[in-house]
Design a protein around this motif. Sequence first.
Motif, PDB file in Angstrom:
ATOM      1  N   LYS A   1      10.605  12.443  -0.264  1.00  0.00           N
ATOM      2  CA  LYS A   1      10.564  12.195   1.191  1.00  0.00           C
ATOM      3  C   LYS A   1      11.614  12.998   1.955  1.00  0.00           C
TER       4      LYS A   1
ATOM      5  N   LYS B   1      14.857  13.016   1.861  1.00  0.00           N
ATOM      6  CA  LYS B   1      15.981  12.234   2.391  1.00  0.00           C
ATOM      7  C   LYS B   1      17.292  12.896   1.953  1.00  0.00           C
TER       8      LYS B   1
ATOM      9  N   ASP C   1      12.405   9.333  -5.029  1.00  0.00           N
ATOM     10  CA  ASP C   1      11.976   8.978  -3.677  1.00  0.00           C
ATOM     11  C   ASP C   1      12.687   9.849  -2.639  1.00  0.00           C
ATOM     12  N   SER C   2      13.974  10.092  -2.827  1.00  0.00           N
ATOM     13  CA  SER C   2      14.746  10.900  -1.876  1.00  0.00           C
ATOM     14  C   SER C   2      14.271  12.345  -1.852  1.00  0.00           C
TER      15      SER C   2
ATOM     16  N   LEU D   1      23.178   7.540   0.749  1.00  0.00           N
ATOM     17  CA  LEU D   1      22.449   7.626  -0.517  1.00  0.00           C
ATOM     18  C   LEU D   1      23.423   7.833  -1.670  1.00  0.00           C
TER      19      LEU D   1
ATOM     20  N   LEU E   1      22.317  15.783  -3.158  1.00  0.00           N
ATOM     21  CA  LEU E   1      21.322  15.383  -2.163  1.00  0.00           C
ATOM     22  C   LEU E   1      21.986  15.091  -0.818  1.00  0.00           C
TER      23      LEU E   1
ATOM     24  N   ILE F   1      16.331   8.746  -6.739  1.00  0.00           N
ATOM     25  CA  ILE F   1      16.432  10.190  -6.485  1.00  0.00           C
ATOM     26  C   ILE F   1      15.043  10.822  -6.337  1.00  0.00           C
TER      27      ILE F   1
ATOM     28  N   GLY G   1      23.232  12.613  -6.659  1.00  0.00           N
ATOM     29  CA  GLY G   1      23.327  11.991  -5.333  1.00  0.00           C
ATOM     30  C   GLY G   1      24.229  12.779  -4.410  1.00  0.00           C
TER      31      GLY G   1
ATOM     32  N   ASP H   1      22.295  12.656   3.605  1.00  0.00           N
ATOM     33  CA  ASP H   1      22.519  11.237   3.904  1.00  0.00           C
ATOM     34  C   ASP H   1      23.648  10.709   3.009  1.00  0.00           C
TER      35      ASP H   1
END
Length: 333
Positions: free
Chosen positions: A179, A181, A175-176, A187, A245, A173, A242, A184
């Motif tokens: 960046k 992300k 990293d997401s 994910l 996100l 999470i 998640g 998606d």
Amino acid sequence: MKRRIIKQGHNTLTLTLPAEWVKRLNLKSRDEVDIFERENTLVINSPCNHKEKSCEIDIEGFTVPLLWRYFQSAYRSGCDEIKILFDSTKKEYEDAYHYYTTQFEYSKLGEKVPPKPAIAMIQEVTNRFIGIDIMESGKGYCIIREMAEVSIKEFDHSLRRIFLVILQMFDMIIDSIEKNKIQDPSLCKEIHTIDLNVDKLVDYCSRILNKIDTHFPENKKSLIFSSLYILELIGDEFKYIGKHLALTQKNVKEVLSLAKLNRQHFERYYKLYYNFDRKQVITFGEGDFEVYEANYRMKNQLHGDSRSISKHLMVVSKLTLSLVELRIQMEFQ
């Protein structure tokens, strides 16, 4: 129950074993038993004459969540054999393994998995648990059995793996968010799949604790069970993060520092669990105040999915504090 100590010979003291206990475990003269010493207590165990534990579950009329709860409870309790009864005239059953990723808001992230025959559905549920498999099936039933004996070494490996998987989800999470992300669906599904490993390992550790009941004192065992339950709850929070996100329409980098702070917080607990030290406890306490202060400072500045993610991270920090409280208590057992 009380027993009188009998002196035999010069330095030998003996006790008689309760007749009902001997009969129940099918013990005979010259059989070996294991004896464990715990301060003022002696525990006598007879693993070689262990009676198999079995149960029967009739799933007719069950919802998918109820099926999971019954199966999970039987597995955790240490059942060597689980007999599942089902309606043989019912041709299709709702997919159980992917059930939670196809309900409510999660349904926006992918297609619903088609229904399956009873045996195929039960096989998928069985595959979710470590060390068991379907060994027999017939009209309206199947029998699931343990494939290998459990051990304390496996408990130790599985528990450490739970910590590492949770840290892996933290990294995903972070990293997401870093960046950007977002939006998606893969994910969310990946985090959900990884969290299933936490659930699987928690169930396996619980099963081992119930099957090998002589390794840990009862008062410490209850603390370990509680810790496992909280670790499972922490894993669940990552599923919710998640989902946010995957569905958010906006950048959520405002919560990046909070996510990193929570990861550091959990890692401190992980190290503390295996190497309990007063200085580390003090460091954790200071870190806990830092996490709470950061969340309090940011909560009125966040909106939408960022605010929701911060709330889930705050739940993780509170659960982590509860884990440390349980770990401190273990030092006094």
